[in-house]
Design a protein around this motif. Structure first.
Motif, PDB file in Angstrom:
ATOM      1  N   GLN A 168      -4.123  63.155 144.620  1.00 45.50           N
ATOM      2  CA  GLN A 168      -5.155  62.446 143.867  1.00 45.50           C
ATOM      3  C   GLN A 168      -4.589  61.223 143.153  1.00 45.50           C
ATOM      4  O   GLN A 168      -5.253  60.201 143.041  1.00 45.50           O
ATOM      5  CB  GLN A 168      -5.801  63.393 142.864  1.00 45.50           C
ATOM      6  CG  GLN A 168      -6.664  64.479 143.488  1.00 45.50           C
ATOM      7  CD  GLN A 168      -7.340  65.345 142.443  1.00 45.50           C
ATOM      8  OE1 GLN A 168      -7.060  65.241 141.252  1.00 45.50           O
ATOM      9  NE2 GLN A 168      -8.234  66.209 142.889  1.00 45.50           N
ATOM     10  N   SER A 169      -3.360  61.343 142.652  1.00 49.80           N
ATOM     11  CA  SER A 169      -2.757  60.215 141.937  1.00 49.80           C
ATOM     12  C   SER A 169      -2.579  59.014 142.850  1.00 49.80           C
ATOM     13  O   SER A 169      -2.801  57.868 142.441  1.00 49.80           O
ATOM     14  CB  SER A 169      -1.405  60.620 141.348  1.00 49.80           C
ATOM     15  OG  SER A 169      -0.493  61.006 142.368  1.00 49.80           O
ATOM     16  N   ILE A 223       0.793  53.454 138.564  1.00 48.57           N
ATOM     17  CA  ILE A 223      -0.205  54.518 138.367  1.00 48.57           C
ATOM     18  C   ILE A 223       0.219  55.797 139.082  1.00 48.57           C
ATOM     19  O   ILE A 223       0.179  56.891 138.503  1.00 48.57           O
ATOM     20  CB  ILE A 223      -1.590  54.066 138.862  1.00 48.57           C
ATOM     21  CG1 ILE A 223      -2.112  52.906 138.005  1.00 48.57           C
ATOM     22  CG2 ILE A 223      -2.578  55.230 138.821  1.00 48.57           C
ATOM     23  CD1 ILE A 223      -3.439  52.342 138.469  1.00 48.57           C
ATOM     24  N   LEU A 228       0.674  58.796 136.333  1.00 52.55           N
ATOM     25  CA  LEU A 228       0.070  60.079 136.708  1.00 52.55           C
ATOM     26  C   LEU A 228       1.065  61.035 137.384  1.00 52.55           C
ATOM     27  O   LEU A 228       0.654  62.036 137.967  1.00 52.55           O
ATOM     28  CB  LEU A 228      -1.115  59.838 137.658  1.00 52.55           C
ATOM     29  CG  LEU A 228      -2.265  58.971 137.114  1.00 52.55           C
ATOM     30  CD1 LEU A 228      -3.349  58.806 138.182  1.00 52.55           C
ATOM     31  CD2 LEU A 228      -2.860  59.583 135.845  1.00 52.55           C
ATOM     32  N   LYS A 233       7.977  61.539 137.274  1.00 55.03           N
ATOM     33  CA  LYS A 233       7.800  60.081 137.203  1.00 55.03           C
ATOM     34  C   LYS A 233       9.087  59.342 137.529  1.00 55.03           C
ATOM     35  O   LYS A 233      10.185  59.816 137.261  1.00 55.03           O
ATOM     36  CB  LYS A 233       7.288  59.679 135.829  1.00 55.03           C
ATOM     37  CG  LYS A 233       8.268  59.876 134.683  1.00 55.03           C
ATOM     38  CD  LYS A 233       7.738  59.295 133.379  1.00 55.03           C
ATOM     39  CE  LYS A 233       6.414  59.891 132.969  1.00 55.03           C
ATOM     40  NZ  LYS A 233       5.954  59.372 131.644  1.00 55.03           N
TER      41      LYS A 233
END
Length: 289
Positions: A168-169, A223, A228, A233
């Motif tokens: 989804q990210s 993003i 997200l 990350k």
């Protein structure tokens, strides 16, 4: 004399009516051509944008494809980077060119219209793909595809899900970056045109693409892999390094493909007619499509 005047008046009125019909038909033909042109350009734009999203799950190596030595670039970190890009990067330049052509002949509203439609269709496509990966596979389908070319066990349903399921990210990042990039491209394109006039198509087309894709290259990474990404990350150094590598590719392709804008310009002018095409360009900068 009265009869003669009546005949002359009748002939004049017939000629006026005839000329009106001719002009109406010519205007109708011109509008039909304009609509057809927009449909074709929008079709090219939407098709390539959607395909780029779908095939983007594959990462390919430019160096290996052309049998050259890996770049092994080191930017901001000790991590070595090669030109490994998503397969979607191959056809994204077609989207860039389509954007500039639509911008030239249909203005801001034309690009915005096709951009919003494209985002809606891409979102719909991801939704359908999501559903397709969650329905139960047929035993027959699994059995006839239970081994690969070398005879090793193969789970085709797992492979199908792996290819067509994107996080989804990544989906959110991709659609957001696409929207920002397109709207920025429109703004810069017309800002350059306002400053330079009708000349220097290459400057407003290439300039708008280079700036919008600079933003796009970093927004999608920020993003998806920072904002997200949760505990996974990337570091800011990684984002900058990979973003620059992606942008170098987009920058190079945008410059190489610039002549295609003039080729497209020539064919559109021939199709529409020089005068009609010039009117479209003028209206694109003064009216809403």
């Amino acid at each position: 004399k009265q009869v003669l005047y009546s005949k002359i008046l009748s002939l004049v009125l017939k000629e006026v009516h005839f000329q009106y019909q001719i002009r109406s038909r010519m205007k109708h033909v011109t509008e039909n051509k304009k609509t057809s042109l927009f449909i074709v350009l929008a079709g090219i734009f939407i098709t390539n944008a959607l395909l780029a999203e779908l095939i983007g799950v594959k990462i390919f190596s430019i160096e290996k494809t052309f049998n050259i030595e890996p770049a092994q670039l080191s930017l901001f970190t000790d991590f070595k980077l090669d030109f490994n890009l998503t397969a979607g990067a191959i056809i994204w330049p077609i989207v860039f060119i389509s954007t500039d052509i639509i911008n030239e002949y249909f203005g801001k509203k034309g690009v915005q219209k096709v951009t919003y439609i494209t985002i809606g269709l891409i979102a719909y496509s991801f939704f359908v793909l999501y559903l397709s990966t969650h329905i139960s596979p047929s035993d027959y389908w699994l059995n006839i595809n239970d081994s690969d070319a070398s005879g090793a066990p193969f789970n085709i349903d797992y492979a199908y899900s792996r290819i067509f399921s994107q996080g989804q990210s990544i989906i959110i990042a991709s659609l957001t970056a696409f929207l920002i990039g397109q709207l920025l491209d429109v703004y810069i394109f017309h800002a350059i045109r306002k400053a330079t006039g009708e000349k220097w198509l290459w400057l407003r087309a290439t300039g708008s693409t280079l700036v919008s894709q600079l933003v796009d290259s970093f927004v999608v990474l920020f993003i998806a892999f920072y904002l997200l990404a949760g505990d996974h990350k990337w570091s800011i150094e990684q984002l900058l390094s990979i973003g620059i590598i992606n942008y170098i590719y987009k920058f190079s392709v945008a410059l190489i493909l610039t002549p295609l804008l003039y080729v497209a310009h020539h064919f559109i002018d021939s199709y529409q007619g020089k005068e009609a095409a010039e009117t479209m360009i003028e209206e694109a900068n003064t009216k809403e499509y």
